[in-house]
Write an enzyme that holds these catalytic residues in place. Structure first.
Site, PDB file in Angstrom:
ATOM      1  N   GLY A 117       0.771  -1.238   0.000  1.00 52.07           N
ATOM      2  CA  GLY A 117       0.000   0.000   0.000  1.00 52.07           C
ATOM      3  C   GLY A 117       0.802   1.287   0.000  1.00 52.07           C
ATOM      4  O   GLY A 117       0.383   2.281  -0.573  1.00 52.07           O
ATOM      5  N   ASP A 141      -5.677  -0.262  -1.904  1.00 49.81           N
ATOM      6  CA  ASP A 141      -6.490  -1.098  -2.790  1.00 49.81           C
ATOM      7  C   ASP A 141      -7.773  -1.569  -2.133  1.00 49.81           C
ATOM      8  O   ASP A 141      -7.895  -1.595  -0.906  1.00 49.81           O
ATOM      9  CB  ASP A 141      -5.706  -2.346  -3.181  1.00 49.81           C
ATOM     10  CG  ASP A 141      -5.514  -3.297  -1.992  1.00 49.81           C
ATOM     11  OD1 ASP A 141      -5.029  -2.834  -0.940  1.00 49.81           O
ATOM     12  OD2 ASP A 141      -5.878  -4.475  -2.102  1.00 49.81           O
ATOM     13  N   GLU A 187       3.926   4.055   6.236  1.00 51.44           N
ATOM     14  CA  GLU A 187       2.712   3.253   6.042  1.00 51.44           C
ATOM     15  C   GLU A 187       1.695   4.047   5.220  1.00 51.44           C
ATOM     16  O   GLU A 187       1.691   5.275   5.257  1.00 51.44           O
ATOM     17  CB  GLU A 187       2.098   2.938   7.416  1.00 51.44           C
ATOM     18  CG  GLU A 187       2.167   1.497   7.833  1.00 51.44           C
ATOM     19  CD  GLU A 187       1.291   0.559   7.015  1.00 51.44           C
ATOM     20  OE1 GLU A 187       1.112   0.764   5.796  1.00 51.44           O
ATOM     21  OE2 GLU A 187       0.784  -0.396   7.595  1.00 51.44           O
ATOM     22  N   ASP A 188       0.841   3.343   4.514  1.00 51.97           N
ATOM     23  CA  ASP A 188      -0.220   4.031   3.771  1.00 51.97           C
ATOM     24  C   ASP A 188      -1.319   4.509   4.715  1.00 51.97           C
ATOM     25  O   ASP A 188      -1.741   5.659   4.656  1.00 51.97           O
ATOM     26  CB  ASP A 188      -0.797   3.130   2.662  1.00 51.97           C
ATOM     27  CG  ASP A 188      -1.234   1.757   3.164  1.00 51.97           C
ATOM     28  OD1 ASP A 188      -1.037   1.434   4.359  1.00 51.97           O
ATOM     29  OD2 ASP A 188      -1.775   0.986   2.357  1.00 51.97           O
ATOM     30  N   PHE A 199     -13.777   3.251   4.428  1.00 54.26           N
ATOM     31  CA  PHE A 199     -12.883   2.404   3.662  1.00 54.26           C
ATOM     32  C   PHE A 199     -12.477   3.200   2.431  1.00 54.26           C
ATOM     33  O   PHE A 199     -13.320   3.706   1.708  1.00 54.26           O
ATOM     34  CB  PHE A 199     -13.526   1.069   3.261  1.00 54.26           C
ATOM     35  CG  PHE A 199     -12.508   0.175   2.605  1.00 54.26           C
ATOM     36  CD1 PHE A 199     -11.623  -0.562   3.381  1.00 54.26           C
ATOM     37  CD2 PHE A 199     -12.398   0.113   1.223  1.00 54.26           C
ATOM     38  CE1 PHE A 199     -10.641  -1.340   2.782  1.00 54.26           C
ATOM     39  CE2 PHE A 199     -11.411  -0.667   0.623  1.00 54.26           C
ATOM     40  CZ  PHE A 199     -10.541  -1.394   1.408  1.00 54.26           C
ATOM     41  N   VAL A 200     -11.181   3.343   2.222  1.00 53.76           N
ATOM     42  CA  VAL A 200     -10.685   4.184   1.124  1.00 53.76           C
ATOM     43  C   VAL A 200      -9.804   3.379   0.173  1.00 53.76           C
ATOM     44  O   VAL A 200      -9.268   2.322   0.536  1.00 53.76           O
ATOM     45  CB  VAL A 200      -9.893   5.396   1.668  1.00 53.76           C
ATOM     46  CG1 VAL A 200     -10.806   6.388   2.376  1.00 53.76           C
ATOM     47  CG2 VAL A 200      -8.767   4.953   2.600  1.00 53.76           C
ATOM     48  N   ASP A 258      -5.117   1.715  10.488  1.00 58.65           N
ATOM     49  CA  ASP A 258      -6.513   1.342  10.755  1.00 58.65           C
ATOM     50  C   ASP A 258      -6.566   0.740  12.162  1.00 58.65           C
ATOM     51  O   ASP A 258      -6.613   1.489  13.142  1.00 58.65           O
ATOM     52  CB  ASP A 258      -6.965   0.371   9.660  1.00 58.65           C
ATOM     53  CG  ASP A 258      -8.430   0.003   9.775  1.00 58.65           C
ATOM     54  OD1 ASP A 258      -9.146   0.641  10.555  1.00 58.65           O
ATOM     55  OD2 ASP A 258      -8.866  -0.933   9.079  1.00 58.65           O
ATOM     56  N   ARG A 304      -5.143   0.856  -6.769  1.00 60.31           N
ATOM     57  CA  ARG A 304      -3.853   1.378  -6.297  1.00 60.31           C
ATOM     58  C   ARG A 304      -3.309   2.485  -7.178  1.00 60.31           C
ATOM     59  O   ARG A 304      -2.579   3.357  -6.728  1.00 60.31           O
ATOM     60  CB  ARG A 304      -2.811   0.251  -6.238  1.00 60.31           C
ATOM     61  CG  ARG A 304      -3.121  -0.829  -5.215  1.00 60.31           C
ATOM     62  CD  ARG A 304      -1.859  -1.668  -5.012  1.00 60.31           C
ATOM     63  NE  ARG A 304      -2.115  -2.928  -4.336  1.00 60.31           N
ATOM     64  CZ  ARG A 304      -2.194  -3.094  -3.024  1.00 60.31           C
ATOM     65  NH1 ARG A 304      -2.088  -2.054  -2.224  1.00 60.31           N
ATOM     66  NH2 ARG A 304      -2.397  -4.285  -2.502  1.00 60.31           N
ATOM     67  N   LYS A 331      -7.084   6.423  10.468  1.00 58.88           N
ATOM     68  CA  LYS A 331      -8.514   6.433  10.801  1.00 58.88           C
ATOM     69  C   LYS A 331      -8.703   6.880  12.240  1.00 58.88           C
ATOM     70  O   LYS A 331      -7.967   6.457  13.136  1.00 58.88           O
ATOM     71  CB  LYS A 331      -9.117   5.047  10.574  1.00 58.88           C
ATOM     72  CG  LYS A 331      -9.130   4.678   9.095  1.00 58.88           C
ATOM     73  CD  LYS A 331      -9.906   3.417   8.800  1.00 58.88           C
ATOM     74  CE  LYS A 331      -9.667   3.006   7.358  1.00 58.88           C
ATOM     75  NZ  LYS A 331     -10.303   1.725   6.986  1.00 58.88           N
TER      76      LYS A 331
END
Ligand code: IMP
Ligand code: MG
Length: 177
Positions: free
Chosen positions: A47, A160, A100-101, A153-154, A104, A166, A132
């Site tokens: 990610g 992805d 990190e992307d 949720f993105v 969560d 992506r 988040k």
């Protein structure tokens, strides 16, 4: 414009230029923070590949770059760690920056921090494009965050939904139907 990835509809949420602007700011803040140091960037695949690539172009000092793969997600559900390719060797005495992307549940970063406890790093800093705004038990917060978002949720900009999305240059959020 809405897009469909598999069975879900997504709508634009954070525009590409807003993402770019924020990443440029983050890169220059890190450049200041690690001035006179030579940090090791560890990009968490898959990610964070796009965020990492972009962030590094705004990092002006000397640094090294590594990739690690941590998998924990199935579809839109957080889960436990299912695959890990390991950390680079020779992190002793290094300033490590985990890229990190999205944070969560926090399990991925908590897992990496646990692995790093076995190494005598000089410092560990966590950087996430998105985080988040939800209660977390395993990990409180990244040290540097691009955007704090509600529990959406993105997808897009590296993130992805079951491998799709992506390549999108902006961030999209799922449309509640
Ligand atoms: P965590 O371990 O629950 O913090 O989640 C970490 C990983 O799950 C992230 O690195 C992402 O790859 C993935 N993930 C979490 N939330 C989302 C999302 O909203 N969209 C896409 N991927 C996500
Ligand atoms: Mg990830």
């Amino acid at each position: 414009m809405r897009i469909r990835l598999h069975d879900l509809q997504f709508e634009p949420y954070i525009a590409a230029d807003a993402v770019q602007t924020r990443i440029a700011e983050m890169g220059s803040t890190l450049s200041q923070q690690f001035r006179d140091k030579e940090p090791v960037f560890i990009i968490v695949l898959t990610g964070a590949f796009m965020f990492g690539a972009q962030l590094l172009q705004h990092y002006s000092g000397l640094c090294t770059v590594h990739f690690t793969r941590v998998q924990s997600y199935t579809g839109t559900q957080a889960g436990s760690i299912s695959a890990f390719t390991g950390l680079p060797e020779h992190l002793n005495g290094k300033d490590v920056i985990i890229v990190e992307d999205i944070i969560d549940s926090g399990n991925t970063v908590a897992f990496l921090l646990e692995q790093l406890k076995q190494v005598h790093t000089a410092s560990v800093t966590t950087v996430a494009l998105l985080q988040k705004d939800i209660p977390r038990t395993s990990y409180a917060s990244a040290d540097m965050i691009g955007f704090v978002i509600p529990d959406y949720f993105v997808a897009g900009f590296g993130l992805d939904y079951d491998q799709l999305g992506r390549n999108l240059p902006a961030i999209y959020r799922v449309v509640a139907e």
